[in-house]
Structure formats: C-alpha cells, structure tokens
Design a protein around this motif. Sequence first.
Motif, short mmCIF file in Angstrom:
data_model
loop_
_atom_site.label_atom_id
_atom_site.label_comp_id
_atom_site.label_asym_id
_atom_site.label_seq_id
_atom_site.Cartn_x
_atom_site.Cartn_y
_atom_site.Cartn_z
N ASP A 1 59.60 47.80 -6.35
CA ASP A 1 58.32 47.71 -7.02
C ASP A 1 57.28 48.56 -6.29
O ASP A 1 56.96 48.30 -5.13
N LEU A 2 56.76 49.58 -6.97
CA LEU A 2 55.75 50.44 -6.35
C LEU A 2 54.50 49.68 -5.95
O LEU A 2 53.99 49.87 -4.83
N PRO A 3 53.94 48.79 -6.81
CA PRO A 3 52.73 48.07 -6.40
C PRO A 3 52.91 47.22 -5.14
O PRO A 3 51.96 46.99 -4.39
N ASP A 4 54.15 46.75 -4.91
CA ASP A 4 54.42 45.97 -3.70
C ASP A 4 54.67 46.84 -2.48
O ASP A 4 54.92 46.33 -1.38
N ASN A 5 54.66 48.17 -2.68
CA ASN A 5 54.88 49.11 -1.57
C ASN A 5 56.28 48.99 -1.00
O ASN A 5 56.51 49.24 0.18
N LYS A 6 57.25 48.62 -1.86
CA LYS A 6 58.64 48.51 -1.45
C LYS A 6 59.52 49.00 -2.60
O LYS A 6 59.69 48.28 -3.59
N PHE A 7 60.04 50.21 -2.48
CA PHE A 7 60.88 50.75 -3.54
C PHE A 7 61.76 51.87 -3.01
O PHE A 7 61.52 52.41 -1.91
N SER A 8 62.79 52.20 -3.78
CA SER A 8 63.68 53.31 -3.44
C SER A 8 63.96 54.12 -4.70
O SER A 8 64.00 53.57 -5.80
N ILE A 9 64.15 55.42 -4.50
CA ILE A 9 64.48 56.31 -5.61
C ILE A 9 65.83 56.96 -5.31
O ILE A 9 66.00 57.61 -4.27
N GLY B 1 73.49 65.32 -12.36
CA GLY B 1 74.56 64.82 -13.23
C GLY B 1 74.91 63.41 -12.81
O GLY B 1 74.04 62.53 -12.74
N ASP B 2 76.19 63.18 -12.50
CA ASP B 2 76.61 61.85 -12.07
C ASP B 2 76.82 61.78 -10.55
O ASP B 2 77.39 60.82 -10.03
N ARG B 3 76.35 62.78 -9.81
CA ARG B 3 76.52 62.83 -8.36
C ARG B 3 75.25 62.39 -7.65
O ARG B 3 74.17 62.95 -7.87
N LEU B 4 75.37 61.39 -6.78
CA LEU B 4 74.23 60.95 -5.98
C LEU B 4 73.95 61.98 -4.89
O LEU B 4 74.82 62.28 -4.07
N LEU B 5 72.72 62.52 -4.89
CA LEU B 5 72.34 63.51 -3.89
C LEU B 5 71.63 62.90 -2.70
O LEU B 5 71.78 63.37 -1.57
N GLY B 6 70.83 61.87 -2.95
CA GLY B 6 70.07 61.30 -1.86
C GLY B 6 69.19 60.15 -2.33
O GLY B 6 69.06 59.90 -3.53
N ILE B 7 68.60 59.48 -1.35
CA ILE B 7 67.76 58.32 -1.62
C ILE B 7 66.49 58.43 -0.80
O ILE B 7 66.54 58.75 0.39
N GLU B 8 65.36 58.19 -1.43
CA GLU B 8 64.07 58.10 -0.75
C GLU B 8 63.59 56.66 -0.83
O GLU B 8 63.53 56.09 -1.92
N SER B 9 63.27 56.08 0.32
CA SER B 9 62.88 54.67 0.37
C SER B 9 61.52 54.51 1.01
O SER B 9 61.18 55.22 1.96
N VAL B 10 60.76 53.57 0.49
CA VAL B 10 59.49 53.15 1.10
C VAL B 10 59.61 51.66 1.40
O VAL B 10 59.74 50.84 0.49
N ASN B 11 59.63 51.32 2.68
CA ASN B 11 59.70 49.94 3.14
C ASN B 11 60.90 49.17 2.58
O ASN B 11 60.82 47.98 2.31
#
Length: 417
Positions: free
Chosen positions: A347-355, A360-370
């Motif tokens: 949840d972005l408003p809670d300041n805790k999320f990941s993208i 395509g169907d290949r996971l390239l990476g993850i960006e996380s906040v808290n």
Amino acid sequence: MKNGVVIVGAGHAGVQAAASLRDDGFDGPVILVGDENELPYHKPPLSKTFIKDAEARPQPLRGEAFYTGSAIDFRPGIRIDRIDAGRRSLEISGGGALAFDHLILATGSRPRTLPLPGSDLSGVLSLRSLADARLIRKLSAQSDEVVILGGGFIGLEIAATLRAAGRTVTVVEAVDRLLGRAVAPVVASHVRQRLEATSVRILTGTSIARLEGENGHIAAAITSSGERLPARMVIVGIGAVPNVELAQAAGLSIANGIRVDHQMRTSSPEILAIGDAASYRHWFTGGDVRLESVQNATDQARLAARTITGHADAYSAVPWFWSDIGDMKLQMVGLTAGSDSHVVLGDLPDNKFSIYHYAGDRLLGIESVNRPGDHMLGRKMLGAGFSPTPETVAMGFEGLKAALAAFQIMEPAKASA
C-alpha cells in the motif's frame, strides 16, 4: 609470487579483495594502497547519521588488528601516478616504485563536477569521502539554507537528513522527475511526496545558471528562469564518473569504465578491476553495465581473489542496492531496464509497497519501500532463476514463498546455481 598482489584503492572493494585473498589461501604478499590517511571505512552512513551527528565517528570496514593479523600491508596516503604493465610495476607519487605479480584496480569513482560560474566558491561541496562528510557536517551546523543540486540517491539522502536537522532544504533536478532511471516513476513520485511532506522544496525540470557568492562564500543559486535560491551551502550530487585514468594511460581497454571479462580480468590478464570503476557484460541482461553499489564491489572483490588463486568462476552475483531517504528504506534487486509491465504489492499510502518488474513473463527485478521481506525473497528468486508469474505475485508474499519452495524442489540443480 614473490611480489604478490597490489590492490589500488582501499574502499569496500579493495578491502574485501585483500580479505578474500587470505580467505582463499593466498599466502604471498598483499599490499593495499589507499590515497586517504584514514583506516578504510563504510561510506553509506556518511550521507545520513554522520553528517547530522557531531559526535558520530567513521565506521571502520575492518579493525586495525585485521590488517596486521592477516599480514595485509596497508599503506594509507599514497597516490599512484602510473602503471607500467609490461614491467608489472607502479610509480608512486613523490617517488618510488611498487612491483606486483597481480594488480587489482579498485579505484572507484568521483563526483561529477559542476561546470558553472561560481562552482569554485567556498561552501560548494560534493560528498564522496570522509573529509567531504566532515566539511558538510561542520558547514551545515552554520547554514540555515541549503541547496542540493541533483535528485539522485545521495542528494535525496542528504536532503532528508539535513531537513530532519532543521535546515531549509531545496533540491534542484534538471530532468522532470527524481531518481532518473534508478527507480520506476511510481517510486520516484512516492519519494517526492514523502519529502515534500517534510517541507523539502523540490524543483524538477529546473537547471542552475550560476552560483553567486559574497566575500568568496556561496550566497545563492540562480536558476535558468532567474529565481534566486538563497544558500549558505550548495551540495552537488549530479552523478559520478569512474576513475579510469591510471588504467587508460596504461593502455587497458576502457568502455564506460575499465573493461573486464567474466572473471574480472582487464585486457592485461595480470591486472584485474573491480567495483565502481569496472564495466562488464552482465550475465542476466546481456548488456554492458557499470554498477555503483557496495554489493557489486564486494562480490566482484571476492571473485577477483578467486581468479588470482586459480579458480575459474564467472561473475553471476544478483545485483542489489539500497538507500535510506527519511522514513523510506528503498531496496532494489535485479536490473529493471527494459521492463514492460509491473505488479504492485502493498500500500503506497502506508509507505510499504513493492513493485515487481517484468519483461514479458520474465521477472527482471523488484523495488521495495519498507518491505524488506519482499527484497530478500526477490534475491532468492532471481538467484535461483525463478520467475513467478504476475498471477503468483498477486497472491502475495506467502504465495511467493510457497511457489519458490516448490520450484527449488522440482529444479534443485537450477536453484542452487
């Protein structure tokens, strides 16, 4: 190896290389050369705790006893003027030479300079070394108004730190958003909102025309539109350039850094390069990269030591990064350039999320906040070669853990590679 290994550069990469040589059983001479008159130290805290706390001390990478106990000849305050690759020798600034059997270049990078009128005024600073951090800490205690040029990680970390210490802070970024290509637009927008909520002023799409001074000290930054931004300190954080001059003068291959192969060897096989200054063909993306991170520096250092001690490992470390900006711990794993879709958890408003970023169907990476759990799981997934479907990601953290466990059971050889 009568002359052993000489390591030029005593940052994270150089110190790890020295330690790993001993860990891998190398019993010849190891000489670690640094150009600062300091025991090698951790750099990430400099933009945070160190500059806001007058009592903070640098955090050593290793205690002094490590160097003597490991028979590592640490030589601070030494600059190298020239590499003679043919003779396997280094010319020391001020006189003298240093012979080597293998040379590891851990020369790092330096702040990009500001080509503007007034950039030589007192109070215009960059942050790369402990000496820089000490000067910023001293001057910030006397400066109510600070302008930071550059909306990258270093600039924003300093902005959050100085604002929390009560300074009036303005960040000026030339492009239209913060953090450039470092993170996804949704993360950059979130960071901006959180900083602005603490009263950090942020100007994007804005350039600086000149810096004005009074009695030789910075007084204001003038934007290209003519706005005057008062400042008793200006911090320049507009990127870094690799320190390749020694390597280039020695005839080594250069391509946005010192070019190395999958074992960290340069175009001269007895010379290796690691860390911020090294560029290489990345195993995951297939593209050429130069990464500026503690993880990359230390993992490449470990591999360089293994190369010298006779192993044939290829570099295959999963890249990961972090940044602490105010109340946001940003953690990134993988390389997300080329992604064409993403899934958001949290949840972005809670300041805790990941993208979770996909091509395509290949996971390239993850960006996380808290959300450190997502980051650590992402490192395991990418390291195992596991690419969960977007539908699996949407199931949440527990679903992802279960999917990874099932994958590791079904494909243990791949998962342990």
